[in-house]
Motif scaffolding. Sequence first.
Motif, PDB file in Angstrom:
ATOM      1  N   TRP A  34      44.879 -19.255  31.400  1.00 48.20           N
ATOM      2  CA  TRP A  34      44.524 -20.256  30.384  1.00 48.20           C
ATOM      3  C   TRP A  34      44.751 -19.685  28.988  1.00 48.20           C
ATOM      4  CZ3 TRP A  34      43.733 -25.301  31.133  1.00 48.20           C
ATOM      5  CH2 TRP A  34      43.493 -25.724  32.441  1.00 48.20           C
ATOM      6  N   ASN A  35      45.875 -19.046  28.791  1.00 47.65           N
ATOM      7  CA  ASN A  35      46.309 -18.568  27.476  1.00 47.65           C
ATOM      8  C   ASN A  35      45.321 -17.603  26.828  1.00 47.65           C
ATOM      9  OD1 ASN A  35      47.153 -21.687  27.743  1.00 47.65           O
ATOM     10  ND2 ASN A  35      48.836 -20.464  26.966  1.00 47.65           N
ATOM     11  N   ASP A  36      44.726 -16.743  27.620  1.00 43.86           N
ATOM     12  CA  ASP A  36      43.798 -15.711  27.136  1.00 43.86           C
ATOM     13  C   ASP A  36      42.505 -16.272  26.539  1.00 43.86           C
ATOM     14  OD1 ASP A  36      45.502 -13.701  27.973  1.00 43.86           O
ATOM     15  OD2 ASP A  36      46.347 -13.330  25.991  1.00 43.86           O
ATOM     16  N   LYS A  37      42.098 -17.440  26.982  1.00 46.11           N
ATOM     17  CA  LYS A  37      40.837 -18.001  26.500  1.00 46.11           C
ATOM     18  C   LYS A  37      39.659 -17.219  27.089  1.00 46.11           C
ATOM     19  CE  LYS A  37      40.699 -22.765  25.571  1.00 46.11           C
ATOM     20  NZ  LYS A  37      40.623 -24.154  26.085  1.00 46.11           N
ATOM     21  N   THR A  38      38.671 -16.971  26.238  1.00 44.40           N
ATOM     22  CA  THR A  38      37.419 -16.363  26.681  1.00 44.40           C
ATOM     23  C   THR A  38      36.398 -17.475  26.900  1.00 44.40           C
ATOM     24  OG1 THR A  38      36.487 -16.138  24.472  1.00 44.40           O
ATOM     25  CG2 THR A  38      37.884 -14.313  25.257  1.00 44.40           C
ATOM     26  N   LEU A  64      37.510 -12.488  19.259  1.00 43.68           N
ATOM     27  CA  LEU A  64      38.604 -12.449  20.228  1.00 43.68           C
ATOM     28  C   LEU A  64      39.499 -13.672  20.075  1.00 43.68           C
ATOM     29  CD1 LEU A  64      36.859 -10.999  23.392  1.00 43.68           C
ATOM     30  CD2 LEU A  64      38.073  -9.815  21.549  1.00 43.68           C
ATOM     31  N   ARG A  65      40.799 -13.446  20.343  1.00 47.05           N
ATOM     32  CA  ARG A  65      41.810 -14.475  20.121  1.00 47.05           C
ATOM     33  C   ARG A  65      42.546 -14.799  21.415  1.00 47.05           C
ATOM     34  NH1 ARG A  65      44.069 -14.343  14.608  1.00 47.05           N
ATOM     35  NH2 ARG A  65      42.751 -13.101  13.273  1.00 47.05           N
ATOM     36  N   ASN A  66      43.058 -16.009  21.468  1.00 49.16           N
ATOM     37  CA  ASN A  66      43.888 -16.356  22.619  1.00 49.16           C
ATOM     38  C   ASN A  66      45.315 -15.869  22.348  1.00 49.16           C
ATOM     39  OD1 ASN A  66      45.032 -18.281  20.904  1.00 49.16           O
ATOM     40  ND2 ASN A  66      44.813 -19.959  22.353  1.00 49.16           N
ATOM     41  N   ASP A  67      46.251 -16.291  23.176  1.00 51.00           N
ATOM     42  CA  ASP A  67      47.616 -15.761  23.084  1.00 51.00           C
ATOM     43  C   ASP A  67      48.350 -16.101  21.791  1.00 51.00           C
ATOM     44  OD1 ASP A  67      47.890 -18.449  23.719  1.00 51.00           O
ATOM     45  OD2 ASP A  67      49.467 -18.133  25.200  1.00 51.00           O
ATOM     46  N   VAL A  68      47.937 -17.125  21.070  1.00 52.23           N
ATOM     47  CA  VAL A  68      48.575 -17.447  19.793  1.00 52.23           C
ATOM     48  C   VAL A  68      47.660 -17.143  18.603  1.00 52.23           C
ATOM     49  CG1 VAL A  68      50.183 -19.150  20.723  1.00 52.23           C
ATOM     50  CG2 VAL A  68      47.927 -19.892  19.882  1.00 52.23           C
ATOM     51  N   ASP A 148      43.422  -5.983  21.074  1.00 54.51           N
ATOM     52  CA  ASP A 148      44.467  -6.355  22.041  1.00 54.51           C
ATOM     53  C   ASP A 148      45.430  -7.380  21.446  1.00 54.51           C
ATOM     54  OD1 ASP A 148      43.399  -4.687  23.985  1.00 54.51           O
ATOM     55  OD2 ASP A 148      42.208  -6.282  24.894  1.00 54.51           O
ATOM     56  N   TRP A 149      44.896  -8.363  20.769  1.00 54.41           N
ATOM     57  CA  TRP A 149      45.759  -9.377  20.174  1.00 54.41           C
ATOM     58  C   TRP A 149      46.597  -8.792  19.047  1.00 54.41           C
ATOM     59  CZ3 TRP A 149      46.551 -11.921  15.508  1.00 54.41           C
ATOM     60  CH2 TRP A 149      47.414 -13.004  15.580  1.00 54.41           C
ATOM     61  N   GLU A 150      46.041  -7.889  18.284  1.00 55.82           N
ATOM     62  CA  GLU A 150      46.803  -7.265  17.198  1.00 55.82           C
ATOM     63  C   GLU A 150      48.032  -6.556  17.758  1.00 55.82           C
ATOM     64  OE1 GLU A 150      46.356  -7.591  13.939  1.00 55.82           O
ATOM     65  OE2 GLU A 150      44.544  -8.785  14.191  1.00 55.82           O
ATOM     66  N   LEU A 151      47.877  -5.883  18.894  1.00 50.22           N
ATOM     67  CA  LEU A 151      49.021  -5.214  19.521  1.00 50.22           C
ATOM     68  C   LEU A 151      50.058  -6.227  20.008  1.00 50.22           C
ATOM     69  CD1 LEU A 151      47.224  -2.398  21.548  1.00 50.22           C
ATOM     70  CD2 LEU A 151      48.615  -2.138  19.481  1.00 50.22           C
ATOM     71  N   LYS A 152      49.574  -7.316  20.619  1.00 44.49           N
ATOM     72  CA  LYS A 152      50.494  -8.361  21.087  1.00 44.49           C
ATOM     73  C   LYS A 152      51.237  -8.981  19.911  1.00 44.49           C
ATOM     74  CE  LYS A 152      48.068  -9.875  25.219  1.00 44.49           C
ATOM     75  NZ  LYS A 152      47.344 -10.973  25.863  1.00 44.49           N
ATOM     76  N   GLU A 154      51.898  -7.639  17.052  1.00 42.61           N
ATOM     77  CA  GLU A 154      52.854  -6.655  16.548  1.00 42.61           C
ATOM     78  C   GLU A 154      54.128  -6.683  17.379  1.00 42.61           C
ATOM     79  OE1 GLU A 154      52.560  -1.934  16.271  1.00 42.61           O
ATOM     80  OE2 GLU A 154      50.919  -2.971  15.246  1.00 42.61           O
ATOM     81  N   GLU A 155      53.994  -6.759  18.697  1.00 47.85           N
ATOM     82  CA  GLU A 155      55.161  -6.819  19.577  1.00 47.85           C
ATOM     83  C   GLU A 155      55.959  -8.100  19.350  1.00 47.85           C
ATOM     84  OE1 GLU A 155      56.522  -4.475  21.589  1.00 47.85           O
ATOM     85  OE2 GLU A 155      55.022  -3.233  20.581  1.00 47.85           O
ATOM     86  N   LEU A 156      55.262  -9.226  19.174  1.00 47.85           N
ATOM     87  CA  LEU A 156      55.960 -10.483  18.913  1.00 47.85           C
ATOM     88  C   LEU A 156      56.733 -10.425  17.603  1.00 47.85           C
ATOM     89  CD1 LEU A 156      53.333 -13.145  20.017  1.00 47.85           C
ATOM     90  CD2 LEU A 156      55.614 -12.817  20.978  1.00 47.85           C
ATOM     91  N   LEU A 157      56.120  -9.839  16.592  1.00 47.52           N
ATOM     92  CA  LEU A 157      56.785  -9.738  15.303  1.00 47.52           C
ATOM     93  C   LEU A 157      58.045  -8.878  15.393  1.00 47.52           C
ATOM     94  CD1 LEU A 157      53.729  -9.331  12.913  1.00 47.52           C
ATOM     95  CD2 LEU A 157      55.231 -11.314  13.094  1.00 47.52           C
ATOM     96  N   LYS A 158      58.010  -7.870  16.235  1.00 43.40           N
ATOM     97  CA  LYS A 158      59.163  -6.988  16.388  1.00 43.40           C
ATOM     98  C   LYS A 158      60.284  -7.636  17.188  1.00 43.40           C
ATOM     99  CE  LYS A 158      56.611  -2.626  16.245  1.00 43.40           C
ATOM    100  NZ  LYS A 158      56.169  -1.492  17.049  1.00 43.40           N
ATOM    101  N   SER A 159      59.928  -8.503  18.130  1.00 41.73           N
ATOM    102  CA  SER A 159      60.924  -8.994  19.070  1.00 41.73           C
ATOM    103  C   SER A 159      61.497 -10.376  18.759  1.00 41.73           C
ATOM    104  CB  SER A 159      60.334  -9.013  20.481  1.00 41.73           C
ATOM    105  OG  SER A 159      59.283  -9.959  20.550  1.00 41.73           O
ATOM    106  N   LYS A 160      60.872 -11.144  17.895  1.00 42.55           N
ATOM    107  CA  LYS A 160      61.337 -12.503  17.635  1.00 42.55           C
ATOM    108  C   LYS A 160      62.036 -12.603  16.284  1.00 42.55           C
ATOM    109  CE  LYS A 160      59.414 -14.426  21.259  1.00 42.55           C
ATOM    110  NZ  LYS A 160      60.130 -15.083  22.287  1.00 42.55           N
ATOM    111  N   PRO A 161      63.048 -13.459  16.196  1.00 41.47           N
ATOM    112  CA  PRO A 161      63.689 -13.693  14.900  1.00 41.47           C
ATOM    113  C   PRO A 161      62.681 -14.297  13.924  1.00 41.47           C
ATOM    114  CG  PRO A 161      64.934 -14.709  16.682  1.00 41.47           C
ATOM    115  CD  PRO A 161      63.647 -14.214  17.267  1.00 41.47           C
ATOM    116  N   CYS A 162      62.822 -13.975  12.690  1.00 34.54           N
ATOM    117  CA  CYS A 162      61.921 -14.472  11.663  1.00 34.54           C
ATOM    118  C   CYS A 162      62.577 -15.631  10.931  1.00 34.54           C
ATOM    119  CB  CYS A 162      61.578 -13.351  10.674  1.00 34.54           C
ATOM    120  SG  CYS A 162      60.384 -13.861   9.440  1.00 34.54           S
ATOM    121  N   PRO A 163      61.938 -16.789  10.869  1.00 35.74           N
ATOM    122  CA  PRO A 163      62.556 -17.944  10.220  1.00 35.74           C
ATOM    123  C   PRO A 163      62.718 -17.768   8.710  1.00 35.74           C
ATOM    124  CG  PRO A 163      60.280 -18.421  10.800  1.00 35.74           C
ATOM    125  CD  PRO A 163      60.622 -17.081  11.404  1.00 35.74           C
ATOM    126  N   ARG A 164      62.031 -16.815   8.129  1.00 37.65           N
ATOM    127  CA  ARG A 164      62.141 -16.601   6.689  1.00 37.65           C
ATOM    128  C   ARG A 164      63.272 -15.622   6.339  1.00 37.65           C
ATOM    129  NH1 ARG A 164      56.133 -16.171   6.946  1.00 37.65           N
ATOM    130  NH2 ARG A 164      55.406 -18.248   6.510  1.00 37.65           N
TER     131      ARG A 164
END
Length: 180
Positions: A34-38, A64-68, A148-152, A154-164
């Motif tokens: 469920w998208n990391d919901k607590t 705590l944060r979910n996947d987004v 945990d979310w901060e690490l995720k 960070e990985e997303l920022l490194k791996s996805k194209p940036c629209p800006r």
Amino acid sequence: MTALHEAVALGDYDLVHDILKKGQCDPNDKDIDWNDKTPVHWAAGKGQSETVKLLVEHGARLCLRNDVGWTPAHFAAESGRLAMLRTLHALHAPIDSRDLYGDTPMRIAQVYGHKDCVKFLENAEVECRDYRLAAELKGIELDHTDEDWELKQEELLKSKPCPRKKDTKKCTKEGDSPIP
């Protein structure tokens, strides 16, 4: 989904209490299905203030944060739960956090047309920042970071194209949001 997640999603306060009392489930468990919901995310979205308080009494973290990157305040704002936002604010939850796309709970409330929530959050965000600053100046550590979310993120920022940025340059700084 844990038994605690299910009990909260069903709105069964007594069952939540029994599960927590017996120590059967971790109140900070993120449900990957469920998208990391607590459990707190579920309770906040449903406006279950007493359940949130009970979860916090048993160690639930309000940061705590979910996947987004949604916090409990994002879920409360989405569903227009003003009383829940007030509860989260009173518990010093980080109600001004930005999700992966840069949206705060106030922005989510605006998107869904919850004007009373927006009005409350306009002041509450300032108070939240002031509280965080005062705590920092006094050397008081607040639980406002989901490691945990901060690490995720960070990985997303490194791996996805940036629209800006042009072409395939990666997002590398705060404020850059990856394309999902």
